[in-house]
Write a protein that holds these residues in place. Structure first.
Motif, PDB file in Angstrom:
ATOM      1  N   THR A 141       0.829  -1.206   0.000  1.00 53.47           N
ATOM      2  CA  THR A 141       0.000   0.000   0.000  1.00 53.47           C
ATOM      3  C   THR A 141       0.863   1.256   0.000  1.00 53.47           C
ATOM      4  O   THR A 141       0.587   2.230  -0.722  1.00 53.47           O
ATOM      5  CB  THR A 141      -0.933   0.007   1.217  1.00 53.47           C
ATOM      6  OG1 THR A 141      -1.740  -1.172   1.178  1.00 53.47           O
ATOM      7  CG2 THR A 141      -1.835   1.219   1.218  1.00 53.47           C
ATOM      8  N   LEU A 195      -5.102  -4.207  -3.863  1.00 54.91           N
ATOM      9  CA  LEU A 195      -4.418  -3.183  -3.080  1.00 54.91           C
ATOM     10  C   LEU A 195      -3.263  -2.528  -3.842  1.00 54.91           C
ATOM     11  O   LEU A 195      -2.551  -1.710  -3.269  1.00 54.91           O
ATOM     12  CB  LEU A 195      -3.917  -3.771  -1.764  1.00 54.91           C
ATOM     13  CG  LEU A 195      -5.000  -4.361  -0.848  1.00 54.91           C
ATOM     14  CD1 LEU A 195      -4.417  -4.709   0.511  1.00 54.91           C
ATOM     15  CD2 LEU A 195      -6.180  -3.425  -0.694  1.00 54.91           C
ATOM     16  N   TYR A 249      -7.478   0.514   2.984  1.00 58.32           N
ATOM     17  CA  TYR A 249      -6.279   0.622   2.143  1.00 58.32           C
ATOM     18  C   TYR A 249      -6.590   1.538   0.959  1.00 58.32           C
ATOM     19  O   TYR A 249      -6.688   1.083  -0.186  1.00 58.32           O
ATOM     20  CB  TYR A 249      -5.837  -0.760   1.646  1.00 58.32           C
ATOM     21  CG  TYR A 249      -5.439  -1.707   2.751  1.00 58.32           C
ATOM     22  CD1 TYR A 249      -4.166  -1.663   3.305  1.00 58.32           C
ATOM     23  CD2 TYR A 249      -6.343  -2.645   3.243  1.00 58.32           C
ATOM     24  CE1 TYR A 249      -3.787  -2.540   4.320  1.00 58.32           C
ATOM     25  CE2 TYR A 249      -5.979  -3.534   4.261  1.00 58.32           C
ATOM     26  CZ  TYR A 249      -4.702  -3.469   4.788  1.00 58.32           C
ATOM     27  OH  TYR A 249      -4.338  -4.336   5.792  1.00 58.32           O
TER      28      TYR A 249
END
Length: 550
Positions: A367, A402, A501
């Motif tokens: 992330t 992500l 996220y």
């Protein structure tokens, strides 16, 4: 009374030895002499236990104290086969391993009755499905790796084999993995042990890893050799080049392969002499600054004829990665890809402190890197790979959502060729012939059968990935976004993936219009320098989270 209990076995062995010897002398029978052998040996062992000074437990508990060491040696196997629950992760649960074994063997991988997951427990995550699912018939999902300066872009599978060196793994294991990769059309990372004859014999696509030891592309003094690198990188089997900065399981730690363990084949693959310890330094000698790293990337890309070149790391100081991003902007040199290795990644051997407490886990590292590149306006030019306990289609889908472009797995493919998680990788006594250089042990690994399992595991996992992408209403898993997933962070609370996220705005680090909620990013960006990994000041407390940037 307690003293008598401690010495009971010792005393009984002595009495039985004496009785058997007396009977043997009186009768002259060979059978009595044979019967006396066991108690005599036990009694002699007990005497040795009493006089030795290394183990206090043996001095206090002669003979029976050895049971402690025996059970300690068998503890992993006893736990795995008799005590471990299906969901106990040490480090992979029985449930996860069973999934790999079943898909690799091509047997039924379905589950009856319902989930065994605690769906209301903290840490549980799930995919949000669509009311209009689609059927994906083609599961050969790929991503093209190669930026504007790349002359030979590579079409990579979304699931590949992580870096595992010949030396850490046996020749038969490397060969089985590579043959399986060729059959199913995906890539194998060589690890820092370089390209061996087992890689070449397999014929599968390779990602050539260049680590701090510069194995197979080094001068006699251990420095980098451009000429030797160019010769190896010209091999059409090598599709990409990966500079290893750090490894998730032991970031910042070097290594040493003792001279006694260096075979002629290992020496040939690594380009090192026999009879000398093989040292992997913690850091590279070719560069020491972010700009130096970018220049090294360009050098390798030029020497390889324009093949994709990137680097692999486990995130540590976030400022240091932002320094690399600034170096990309200042030099105009971009890596074609970056591989994020999570702290949960595997290794053949590492100090406990490094395995358990050093480095950022994969999801957080992914992330951060994804958003750092977005913030600098570079995300579209650079692909991101990830590694860290990725064995199921759900693991892959979540990573793609992500910010990852593809995933790597080491231990997942080790399970596919028969790893039983004995956790004896560092002892050279791997029971299934994978993590050993013992010729007798590794001959038990049948390359033909295991390579088929590698290919089958990959195909079945990609098929499952296509199925869950279809359940979400997607034609391609690369279209997964954070909002397709939900994350339970407390027992009674869950968050949308966009909240847990989030994707941060494109170019926010370079924009004149600052976002108050991202003040911490701006402060860290201001402390980063393209010219040095060193901090501009030594913090003696938390930095103020101001909007000010250098």
């Amino acid at each position: 009374m307690k003293i008598l209990k401690r010495y009971t076995i010792f005393a009984l062995s002595g009495l039985l030895a004496l009785a058997a010897l007396v009977a043997a002398v009186r009768t002259g029978s060979f059978g009595w002499y044979a019967a006396a052998a066991v108690p005599v040996l036990l009694f002699l062992l007990g005497i040795y236990d009493l006089i030795q000074r290394r183990h206090a437990i043996l001095r206090n508990y002669p003979i029976i104290g050895h049971l402690r060491f025996l059970f300690e040696n068998f503890r992993p196997e006893i736990r795995q086969y008799m005590i471990e629950g299906d969901r106990d992760e040490v480090p992979f649960s029985r449930d996860a391993r069973a999934l790999v074994y079943q898909r690799a063997k091509g047997v039924e991988d379905k589950r009856p009755f319902g989930t065994i997951e605690n769906v209301y427990g903290s840490g549980y995550s799930w995919l949000t499905h669509s009311a209009t699912p689609v059927a994906n018939t083609d599961s050969d999902f790929r991503v093209t790796v190669g930026g504007p300066d790349c002359l030979q872009p590579y079409s990579a599978s979304l699931y590949n084999i992580s870096a595992m060196s010949f030396g850490a793994l046996s020749g038969n294991a490397i060969l089985a993995l590579n043959k399986g990769a060729r059959m199913a059309g995906f890539a194998q990372d060589t690890g820092e042990g370089s390209v061996s004859r087992f890689h070449r014999e397999g014929g599968g696509d390779l990602i050539f890893q260049v680590a701090s030891g510069y194995f197979s592309c080094r001068n006699p003094d251990g420095s980098f050799s451009p000429e030797r690198f160019a010769t190896i990188a010209a091999d059409p089997q090598i599709k990409m080049v990966e500079i290893k900065l750090s490894q998730g399981a032991k970031p910042g730690h070097g290594g040493m392969l003792p001279a006694a363990k260096i075979s002629a084949e290992i020496a040939e693959a690594r380009g090192i002499p026999m009879g000398v310890d093989c040292i992997s330094p913690p850091a590279h000698s070719t560069f020491s600054t972010p700009i130096g790293l970018m220049q090294f990337i360009k050098q390798l890309r030029d020497l390889s004829g324009g093949k994709p070149v990137g680097f692999k790391l486990c995130i540590g100081h976030r400022r240091e990665f932002l320094s690399m991003v600034k170096a990309m902007l200042e030099t105009g040199i971009r890596p074609d890809f970056i591989v994020i290795d999570g702290a949960e990644g595997g290794t053949g051997a590492a100090p406990v402190e490094f395995v358990n407490r050093v480095g950022m886990p994969m999801l957080e590292g992914l992330t951060f890197v994804h958003n750092a590149l977005r913030g600098a306006g570079l995300r579209d030019e650079i692909r991101i790979g990830v590694a860290g306990k990725i064995v199921s289609a759900f693991d892959i889908a979540r990573a793609l959502a992500l910010g990852a472009d593809w995933c790597n797995s080491g231990r997942g493919f080790m399970f596919a060729i028969g790893c039983i998680q004995a956790q004896s990788c560092h002892t050279n006594t791997c029971p299934v012939g994978i993590a050993t250089q013992d010729p007798l042990r590794q001959r038990a690994l049948d390359v033909g059968d295991k390579s088929q399992r590698v290919a089958r595991f990959h195909r079945n996992t990609m098929h499952a990935l296509g199925e869950i992408a279809g359940a979400a209403g997607l034609r391609n898993p690369s279209d997964f976004m954070p909002y397709h997933f939900m994350f339970r962070q407390k027992d009674n609370e869950f968050r949308d993936g966009n909240e847990a996220y989030p994707y941060l705005p494109e170019g926010f680090l370079l924009s004149d219009e600052e976002i108050p909620e991202l003040a911490d990013w701006y402060a860290r960006w201001g402390r980063a320098s393209a010219h040095s990994f060193d901090p501009p000041e030594i913090p003696h407390g938390p930095f103020p989270r101001s909007m000010k940037r250098a």
